[in-house]
Design a protein around this motif. Structure first.
Motif, PDB file in Angstrom:
ATOM      1  N   SER A 155       0.564  -2.443 -20.713  1.00  0.00           N
ATOM      2  CA  SER A 155      -0.509  -3.436 -21.484  1.00  0.00           C
ATOM      3  C   SER A 155      -0.709  -4.638 -20.638  1.00  0.00           C
ATOM      4  N   ARG A 156      -0.112  -4.988 -19.696  1.00  0.00           N
ATOM      5  CA  ARG A 156      -0.295  -5.971 -18.719  1.00  0.00           C
ATOM      6  C   ARG A 156      -1.448  -5.551 -17.427  1.00  0.00           C
ATOM      7  N   GLY A 157      -1.674  -4.218 -17.709  1.00  0.00           N
ATOM      8  CA  GLY A 157      -2.490  -3.733 -16.666  1.00  0.00           C
ATOM      9  C   GLY A 157      -1.926  -3.544 -15.216  1.00  0.00           C
ATOM     10  N   ALA A 158      -0.459  -3.542 -15.090  1.00  0.00           N
ATOM     11  CA  ALA A 158       0.092  -3.437 -13.864  1.00  0.00           C
ATOM     12  C   ALA A 158       0.104  -2.202 -13.178  1.00  0.00           C
ATOM     13  N   THR A 159       0.233  -2.001 -11.862  1.00  0.00           N
ATOM     14  CA  THR A 159       0.175  -0.579 -11.313  1.00  0.00           C
ATOM     15  C   THR A 159       1.425  -0.539 -10.487  1.00  0.00           C
ATOM     16  N   VAL A 160       2.063   0.562 -10.281  1.00  0.00           N
ATOM     17  CA  VAL A 160       3.272   0.712  -9.689  1.00  0.00           C
ATOM     18  C   VAL A 160       3.064   1.615  -8.513  1.00  0.00           C
ATOM     19  N   TRP A 161       3.371   1.269  -7.236  1.00  0.00           N
ATOM     20  CA  TRP A 161       2.998   2.191  -6.351  1.00  0.00           C
ATOM     21  C   TRP A 161       4.284   2.664  -5.298  1.00  0.00           C
ATOM     22  N   TRP A 162       4.220   3.701  -4.638  1.00  0.00           N
ATOM     23  CA  TRP A 162       5.141   4.059  -3.703  1.00  0.00           C
ATOM     24  C   TRP A 162       4.854   4.761  -2.570  1.00  0.00           C
ATOM     25  N   ARG A 163       5.262   4.454  -1.439  1.00  0.00           N
ATOM     26  CA  ARG A 163       4.720   4.958  -0.278  1.00  0.00           C
ATOM     27  C   ARG A 163       5.958   4.845   0.930  1.00  0.00           C
ATOM     28  N   TRP A 164       6.083   5.908   1.463  1.00  0.00           N
ATOM     29  CA  TRP A 164       7.121   6.161   2.646  1.00  0.00           C
ATOM     30  C   TRP A 164       6.827   5.310   3.714  1.00  0.00           C
ATOM     31  N   ASP A 165       5.696   5.624   4.388  1.00  0.00           N
ATOM     32  CA  ASP A 165       5.103   4.629   5.587  1.00  0.00           C
ATOM     33  C   ASP A 165       3.651   4.662   5.352  1.00  0.00           C
ATOM     34  N   GLU A 166       3.199   4.155   6.440  1.00  0.00           N
ATOM     35  CA  GLU A 166       1.862   3.716   6.484  1.00  0.00           C
ATOM     36  C   GLU A 166       1.253   5.251   6.689  1.00  0.00           C
ATOM     37  N   TYR A 167       1.714   6.258   7.152  1.00  0.00           N
ATOM     38  CA  TYR A 167       1.215   7.603   7.404  1.00  0.00           C
ATOM     39  C   TYR A 167       1.336   8.421   6.058  1.00  0.00           C
ATOM     40  N   SER A 168       2.124   8.257   5.306  1.00  0.00           N
ATOM     41  CA  SER A 168       2.480   9.163   4.396  1.00  0.00           C
ATOM     42  C   SER A 168       1.466   8.969   3.081  1.00  0.00           C
ATOM     43  N   PRO A 169       1.380  10.033   2.190  1.00  0.00           N
ATOM     44  CA  PRO A 169       0.558   9.845   1.046  1.00  0.00           C
ATOM     45  C   PRO A 169       0.983   8.636   0.101  1.00  0.00           C
ATOM     46  N   ARG A 170       0.198   8.012  -0.718  1.00  0.00           N
ATOM     47  CA  ARG A 170       0.380   7.132  -1.385  1.00  0.00           C
ATOM     48  C   ARG A 170       0.344   7.682  -2.836  1.00  0.00           C
ATOM     49  N   TYR A 171       1.406   7.143  -3.708  1.00  0.00           N
ATOM     50  CA  TYR A 171       1.812   7.837  -5.265  1.00  0.00           C
ATOM     51  C   TYR A 171       1.627   6.409  -6.112  1.00  0.00           C
ATOM     52  N   TYR A 172       0.973   6.723  -7.201  1.00  0.00           N
ATOM     53  CA  TYR A 172       1.271   5.776  -8.046  1.00  0.00           C
ATOM     54  C   TYR A 172       1.884   6.190  -9.484  1.00  0.00           C
ATOM     55  N   LEU A 173       2.697   5.461 -10.141  1.00  0.00           N
ATOM     56  CA  LEU A 173       3.259   5.675 -11.301  1.00  0.00           C
ATOM     57  C   LEU A 173       2.317   5.883 -12.433  1.00  0.00           C
ATOM     58  N   ASN A 231      -0.042  11.715  -6.774  1.00  0.00           N
ATOM     59  CA  ASN A 231      -0.677  11.538  -5.492  1.00  0.00           C
ATOM     60  C   ASN A 231      -1.958  10.544  -5.756  1.00  0.00           C
ATOM     61  N   ILE A 232      -2.292   9.485  -5.162  1.00  0.00           N
ATOM     62  CA  ILE A 232      -3.623   8.835  -5.349  1.00  0.00           C
ATOM     63  C   ILE A 232      -4.712   9.781  -4.929  1.00  0.00           C
ATOM     64  N   CYS A 233      -4.688  10.605  -4.262  1.00  0.00           N
ATOM     65  CA  CYS A 233      -6.121  11.296  -3.675  1.00  0.00           C
ATOM     66  C   CYS A 233      -6.420  12.468  -4.845  1.00  0.00           C
ATOM     67  N   ASP A 234      -5.425  13.157  -5.025  1.00  0.00           N
ATOM     68  CA  ASP A 234      -5.748  14.421  -6.002  1.00  0.00           C
ATOM     69  C   ASP A 234      -4.907  14.398  -7.080  1.00  0.00           C
ATOM     70  N   GLN A 235      -4.179  13.377  -7.657  1.00  0.00           N
ATOM     71  CA  GLN A 235      -3.466  13.258  -8.744  1.00  0.00           C
ATOM     72  C   GLN A 235      -2.356  14.234  -8.637  1.00  0.00           C
TER      73      GLN A 235
END
Ligand code: ATP
Length: 766
Positions: free
Chosen positions: A716-734, A743-747
């Motif tokens: 409701s606050r429009g917040a996003t939650v991310w997770w990343r292992w390191d700068e080379y690994s994929p980025r995930y959002y919750l 996965n942020i690229c292909d869901q």
């Protein structure tokens, strides 16, 4: 039996007798009485001397009977002359000794008996170490209570740098069991150079001295008892001296030692196990040229079979170090070390008195942080015990702490001389010391730091009255030194000379006076090119100069903090300076705003004081409604307390959910995050009205979150939650609807296998 005693028994008494006669004529009755008192003669003995028609002769005969002088050594006589400021007579006595004794020992051939010389050398340096080790002064004015280093030294923790990345310089710090581990831990078997780093006042010199003590006393518990020779030198005295042998002769042997530099060289060559302790490279930096022996030793072009211990501040690491160097650091006094110190050195094992001191420290958390620095803690502990009063609660910065300590020194000396009243103590303490401030500032400049002065030069600069006062208080310390004059035309008898040098009780006191100069200068009429002025003193090497200048003068603080903010890496430092200003931040609100807009990091590797200062900055931001763009808690998460709405970090400090942070990042590369922790962090974020983003970095969070109401609050606050292992690994959002990662690229959702395969173990911080 050593080389000297073996020959001296046969030596003619003639030479010594002639020496006694010559010297007797140099000593007047007044001088003799002065020396006799210094050397603890009884009133009856002094009376006999006084009645003698030639008091000098009678005195010297008594000295000889008491074993104070003999054909081997006249050190006690020379020392007492020097401490009575009778340097001229001391020199003439030396000349006579050399003239008469050398002439009467023509057959004395030292080179023929290297073993004898070695024994003699070891005996002489042991005596020197004993003198130095017995002269520890935890508080400057307690001169009458000099302590032995072994009675104060507290093994407070040494960490070593465990290299992991080959040549990349990566690695981790790990704790050693004791200061002796460097000699016994199998990891250091190959190590030949130990570089011991420590911030100002963290105990580098004290540790170096303890090594000298352990060797000197052949302490049973010390691995140094096996070492045949240990050379201990304070590098600040070695400036301008290219030869290490000359330094050893000058600083470790008595002035009347008959061992020459080449004898010393022979002796050292003939020793088996050897250690050299070089203390205070930061005070030697300017002499660090490729040709000096010190440089050769630490780069192992010389004394290759020596194990070298070199201490320095982290800002002054030598450039030419051997690749076989192990890096270590002192981490200051934690709670346990402080308690051990109090029991050992302050209250003589009286646990009730110790508890009182600890309690006083605990009453003021900022003071407790400052007292992580052993120098500050030791002064605090002794002063508290002496004065039997609580430290004032206004001691909330290094500046106020120092000011208080200095005023205690003045007060003490006035009480001692019977001239005490509060007004004079305060006004004398507050008297401006323009010349001294300037001198201190200039002495710390650039690479040409110069922390030892000749007595005459200093008196000329600051005036005799001020000089005497500072010596009396103990802030300035006089030292008798021997110098070797090699100028062409110098006669053999004048080759060795004595003089009085002066230094500060501790370098931090020099920084205290230099800080006054900085504060005055930057707010004064000549402060045109401040950038250039600040470049004269590196803030990273001399942090206390800048912090104290900020504490002394808010207008100076404004300029210093502006400057720090403009230089690389200056932000963290600026935080410490901001906090020196005891709460008044109006003039620097813009800077705080800018810092907060650029994001704040709190790292587990930082000192408690820096962590606390950063926390205070966050509080100031909160109070003044200054938004914080992002906050990274890097390797410092302790626990999350949802009942109070706070995150506790490893130093014990707490971050409130009211902190106006937009993005919170939890970086954990030193350990795994537990599922409960990850969920609690998410819940904490939902409690922070300002949070618009949460990021997990370098750790593996749970596969999914089943906390519907938390997720919907964040959504409701429009917040996003991310997770990343390191700068080379994929980025995930919750996905805040499903509570699962995408996965942020292909869901696509990471599989359980993906989670399993995440590498474990320590990584670099983000
Ligand atoms: N391990 C220790 N045990 C007992 N006292 C200590 C210890 N370390 C430091 N101290 C106290 O703190 C004072 C300052 O320590 P020291 O001079 O050794 O610091 P330093 O790291 O060499 O400082 P600087 O870099 O400023 O020269 C000492 O005079 C001593 O009283």
């Amino acid at each position: 039996m050593d080389a000297f005693t073996s020959t001296s028994k046969t030596a003619s008494n003639e030479g010594f007798g002639r020496f006694v006669v010559e010297v007797a004529s140099l000593l007047t009755l007044v001088t003799v009485k002065k020396l006799a008192v210094l050397l603890n003669f009884s009133p009856a003995e002094i009376d006999i001397i006084e009645r003698d028609p030639i008091p000098g002769y009678q005195f010297l005969s008594a000295l000889r009977e008491k074993g104070f002088i003999c054909e081997e050594s006249i050190s006690p006589l020379i020392d007492s002359l020097n401490s009575s400021d009778l340097h001229g007579i001391a020199e003439n006595v030396m000349k006579s000794f050399r003239r008469n004794i050398t002439r009467s020992h023509p057959q004395r051939d030292l080179t023929s008996d290297i073993q004898g010389k070695k024994e003699h050398f070891l005996k002489e340096i042991r005596e020197t170490y004993e003198d130095i080790c017995n002269g520890v002064q935890p508080v400057p004015y307690l001169r009458q209570r000099l302590m032995c280093v072994d009675n104060v030294f507290t093994d407070s923790g040494l960490e070593y740098f465990h290299k992991q990345g080959g040549t990349t310089g990566e690695g981790m710090w790990g704790k050693l069991d004791s200061y002796n581990s460097i000699f016994i831990d199998p990891r250091f078997l190959q190590a030949m150079v130990f570089l011991i780093l420590g911030e100002p006042g963290y105990g580098k010199s004290t540790l170096a001295l303890q090594y000298a003590y352990d060797w000197c006393k052949r302490s049973l518990s010390s691995p140094l008892k096996e070492v045949e020779i240990l050379i201990f030198l304070r590098l600040r005295y070695l400036k301008g001296l290219a030869s290490i042998f000359s330094a050893i002769k000058q600083f470790l042997l008595p002035c009347d030692s008959r061992l020459s530099e080449s004898d010393i060289e022979d002796i050292i060559l003939n020793c088996n196990s050897k250690v050299i302790v070089l203390d205070g490279f930061d005070e030697y930096l300017s002499s660090d040229n490729a040709n000096s022996d010190v440089t050769k030793i630490i780069s192992r072009q010389m004394f290759r079979d020596f194990r070298v211990i070199l201490t320095t501040r982290p800002s002054s690491i030598p450039t030419r170090l051997s690749y076989k160097t192990e890096k270590l650091r002192l981490i200051g006094f934690d709670k346990q070390s402080r308690e051990r110190y109090i029991l050992k050195a302050v209250v003589d094992c009286n646990s009730e008195a110790a508890a009182k001191i600890v309690q006083r420290l605990q009453q003021n958390p900022v003071l407790a942080d400052i007292c992580q620095v052993p120098l500050f803690f030791v002064m605090f502990a002794h002063l508290t015990y002496e004065k039997e009063t609580s430290f004032d609660s206004v001691l909330d910065s290094v500046t106020s702490f120092f000011r208080y300590v200095v005023s205690c020194f003045y007060e003490h000396i006035q009480i001692k001389t019977g001239s005490y009243n509060t007004a004079t103590a305060t006004s004398r303490c507050a008297t401006t010391h323009h010349q001294l401030n300037k001198l201190a500032f200039e002495s710390l400049q650039g690479k040409n730091q110069r922390l030892v002065w000749r007595k005459d030069t200093l008196i000329e600069k600051i005036g005799k009255i001020k000089y005497n006062e500072l010596v009396e208080i103990g802030i300035l310390v006089e030292e008798n030194v021997m110098t070797i004059v090699d100028d062409p035309g110098t006669s053999a008898a004048d080759h060795i000379q004595r003089r009085t040098d002066v230094t500060f009780y501790h370098k931090l006191f020099c920084e205290w006076y230099a800080a006054h100069y900085v504060a005055d200068y930057v707010t004064g009429p000549y402060a045109s090119n401040l950038q250039k002025f600040f470049e004269l003193l590196s803030p990273f090497s001399l942090q206390y100069v800048y912090r104290i200048a900020c504490g002394l003068n808010p207008a100076a603080a404004e300029k210093i903090i502006h400057y720090l903010h403009s230089i690389e890496g200056g932000d963290k430092f600026a935080i410490l300076c901001i906090l020196e200003q005891t709460g008044k931040v109006d003039k620097i609100k813009d800077i705080i705003r800018r810092m907060c807009s650029q994001g704040i990091i709190i790292s587990g590797h930082e000192s408690l004081l820096l962590q606390r200062s950063t926390m205070q900055l966050l509080e100031i931001a909160g109070r003044n409604e200054i938004p914080i763009e992002y906050l990274i808690l890097s390797n410092c998460l302790q626990s999350v307390d949802l009942a109070t709405g706070s995150i506790r970090i490893t130093s014990g400090l707490a971050l409130s959910s009211k902190t106006p942070v937009s993005l919170l990042q939890i970086s954990m590369t030193n350990r795994e995050i537990t599922e409960d922790e990850a969920i609690a962090i998410l819940e904490f974020s939902s409690m922070c009205p300002s949070i618009r983003g949460l990021r997990y970095w370098g750790c593996v969070p749970p596969v999914s979150f089943r906390c519907g109401s938390t997720l919907s609050t964040l959504k409701s606050r429009g917040a996003t939650v991310w997770w990343r292992w390191d700068e080379y690994s994929p980025r995930y959002y919750l996905n805040l609807q499903s509570g699962r990662w995408e996965n942020i690229c292909d869901q696509s959702e990471p599989t359980a296998n993906d989670f399993e395969q995440m590498p474990r173990g320590s990584r670099q911080e983000s």
